[in-house]
Design an enzyme around this catalytic site. Structure first.
Site, PDB file in Angstrom:
ATOM      1  N   GLY A 211     -10.171  14.943 -11.659  1.00 16.71           N
ATOM      2  CA  GLY A 211     -11.263  14.046 -12.035  1.00 16.71           C
ATOM      3  C   GLY A 211     -12.637  14.534 -11.634  1.00 16.71           C
TER       4      GLY A 211
ATOM      5  N   SER B 231      -8.907  21.071 -10.943  1.00 20.04           N
ATOM      6  CA  SER B 231      -9.333  20.915 -12.328  1.00 20.04           C
ATOM      7  C   SER B 231      -9.698  19.473 -12.598  1.00 20.04           C
ATOM      8  CB  SER B 231      -8.235  21.358 -13.292  1.00 20.04           C
ATOM      9  OG  SER B 231      -7.246  20.351 -13.364  1.00 20.04           O
ATOM     10  N   LYS B 232     -10.585  19.310 -13.564  1.00 16.64           N
ATOM     11  CA  LYS B 232     -11.044  17.960 -13.879  1.00 16.64           C
ATOM     12  C   LYS B 232      -9.897  17.127 -14.444  1.00 16.64           C
ATOM     13  CE  LYS B 232     -14.977  15.620 -15.873  1.00 16.64           C
ATOM     14  NZ  LYS B 232     -16.309  15.848 -16.429  1.00 16.64           N
ATOM     15  N   ARG B 233      -9.050  17.798 -15.213  1.00 11.07           N
ATOM     16  CA  ARG B 233      -7.927  17.074 -15.812  1.00 11.07           C
ATOM     17  C   ARG B 233      -7.055  16.453 -14.721  1.00 11.07           C
ATOM     18  NH1 ARG B 233      -3.168  18.784 -16.968  1.00 11.07           N
ATOM     19  NH2 ARG B 233      -3.693  20.935 -16.456  1.00 11.07           N
TER      20      ARG B 233
ATOM     21  N   TYR C 167     -17.933  20.720 -18.450  1.00 10.67           N
ATOM     22  CA  TYR C 167     -18.836  20.424 -17.334  1.00 10.67           C
ATOM     23  C   TYR C 167     -18.998  21.663 -16.448  1.00 10.67           C
ATOM     24  CZ  TYR C 167     -14.365  20.596 -15.136  1.00 10.67           C
ATOM     25  OH  TYR C 167     -13.165  21.056 -14.680  1.00 10.67           O
TER      26      TYR C 167
END
Ligand code: GLU
Length: 500
Positions: A259, A254-256, A14
């Site tokens: 979210g 971070s997305k991890r 993303y």
């Protein structure tokens, strides 16, 4: 010299808001300096790069309004031959060498580790750590072995003495001793695929990039890149590294871990006005100096942007995992509300239209027979809204009869006084009789009715608000009567009597 900058995302996921910020700063710098803004998709990691990711990055930039690239988009993977040729030229010039270490025996990672270890010991012993046996193989022998098909990697020959230096436009003087930098791999053993630092430098030279503006996490790569520029005999561009954007606990965003809040498209999908989010991003790690302004149009941002205004300290993105009202940075939400409240109505209306469309609330007449009503209603309700979603959420009652009552509002404004059970149908009758239908006459009808019944007008006003909109707060009540309309208002007052 014409300024030429580029945004160089890797399409492996993303569009992170930090990358979006990097793109914006590059764009602003180009526009502020009358330069060129280019896009390079760094898709060399064939395993992780996807077309879908490229598409979502392009969409994100378009949403932010910064997709007016001044030249064709460059796809890095298509330039691999040039990257390879540059490395092999360095071999011929004695600035790089073929490393014939068999691949199976020592993987790149092993070599790296070994060399790093050797460097550490050597640094402590004061000896030259560059003990790669292939470093000084004569060129003829190296060529011969390569022609005979022996696999090799290509490494840059980093001089053991001296240091690399550059002046970062944000972080100032940077220096690193060569003894701390290994003979970095330029081409991988076997397929001779180019490595990241080589590709970036060869492309930046090829694209004539004058200013490299990117995240601070690239600061350590920059020393290696400077060595490659120097070996290639190219002018080293100006570097400007941008402070990181951190989570409230100062961890990397971070997305991890964090979210959707880190992904740009989340803001589009959750009802942000692009200009508002762009304005917010511009202030993540930059401020316009003296002016101390926060709400800035794009023209103002372009007028005020400079690399001197970029901060060195990391920016903190303040959001809460547990409080849904605080799902993203409060300042971003505040700014979005300001834009919704103050932007030209004609720019807002199409955004409200798409929001209503996606919620199934749009009617063609809002752009036809009821266009005037629609504009007036949006003007009325936008004052308190935070995102575009509010037009179909809290604002649903203005566009549909099937809205929900906020239980707290019902408890506070309808259940509080049982007299409302009789009062509301009575008020409905008065409202139906208002003539002509004006704000003043509606107000008079309500106040007269309150006086006759010996109750405070406030009781009826608050009850009407919840009856007509399901909410306990909102615009001036007489304007609400007007926006909802006579028939629907009377109907809702009667229905609300049942809730008392
Ligand atoms: N592709 C790199 C990244 O996404 C950027 C490299 C650069 O800007 O030099 O982090």
């Amino acid at each position: 010299m014409t300024v030429r900058v580029r945004f160089a995302p890797s399409p492996t996921g993303y569009l992170h808001i930090g990358s979006a910020r990097t793109a914006l700063f590059n764009w602003l710098y180009a526009r502020a300096r009358g330069g060129k803004f280019l896009l390079r998709v760094e898709d060399t990691d064939l395993q992780r790069s996807t077309e879908e990711s490229t598409r979502s990055i392009l969409e994100g930039l378009a949403w932010l309004g910064i997709s007016d690239y001044d030249e064709e988009i460059v796809f890095q993977s298509r330039n691999a031959d040039e990257h390879r040729a540059a490395a092999l030229r360095l071999v011929r010039e004695g600035k790089a060498y073929r490393d014939f270490t068999p691949k199976g025996e020592r993987s790149d990672a092993n070599v790296k580790q070994e060399i790093a270890e050797r460097a550490r010991t050597a640094a402590s012993e004061g000896a030259d750590h560059r003990a790669n046996p292939y470093r000084d193989v004569p060129l003829e022998e190296s060529e011969r072995r390569a022609e005979a098909g022996e696999p090799f990697a290509v490494r840059l020959k980093v001089s053991p003495e001296g240091q690399t230096r550059f002046v970062d436009a944000v972080y100032g003087e940077q220096e690193r001793a060569h003894s701390e930098i290994e003979d970095l791999v330029l081409l991988r053993s076997g397929d001779l695929s180019p490595l990241y630092n080589l590709s970036v430098v060869v492309d930046d030279i090829g694209m004539g990039i004058t200013h490299v503006i990117r995240g601070q996490d690239h600061l350590t790569n920059t020393h290696k890149q400077v060595l490659i520029y120097e070996a290639l005999g190219a002018t080293v561009p100006t570097f400007a590294h941008l402070p990181l954007i951190l989570a409230p606990n100062k961890a990397k965003l971070s997305k991890r871990k964090h979210g959707e809040v880190v992904s740009l498209t989340t803001y589009r999908d959750r009802g942000f006005v692009p200009a508002a989010f762009r304005n917010y991003l511009a202030l993540l790690g930059w401020s316009p100096g003296e002016e101390n302004k926060e709400l800035m149009s794009l023209e103002e941002l372009v007028g005020l942007f400079s690399l001197e205004g970029v901060h060195r300290s990391n920016a903190v993105f303040n959001f809460s995992d547990t409080d849904p009202r605080h799902w993203t940075d409060q300042k971003a939400l505040w700014m979005n509300a300001e834009y919704i409240r103050t932007m030209p109505l004609e720019e807002l209306l199409p955004m409200v239209r798409s929001e209503l469309e996606s919620a199934g609330l749009w009617r063609a007449e809002y752009e036809g027979a009821r266009a005037e009503w629609f504009g007036r209603t949006v003007e009325l309700i936008r004052q308190r809204f935070i995102t575009l979603k509010d037009f179909s959420g809290q604002g649903r009652a203005y566009f549909a009869d099937d809205f929900e009552y906020d239980p707290a509002a019902v408890a506070k404004n309808l259940k509080k006084d049982s007299a409302l059970r009789e009062l509301l149908p009575g008020l409905a009758e008065r409202i139906e009789a208002v003539a002509p239908w004006t704000l003043e006459n509606t107000e008079k009808a309500l106040r007269d009715f309150a006086e006759e019944k010996g109750v405070k007008a406030g009781l009826l006003i608050n009850a009407s608000r919840t009856a007509l909109t399901g909410q306990s707060v909102g615009p001036s009540m007489f304007e609400v009567f007007d926006a909802v309309g006579r028939a629907a208002a009377a109907r809702r007052l009667r229905a609300a009597a049942e809730l008392v």
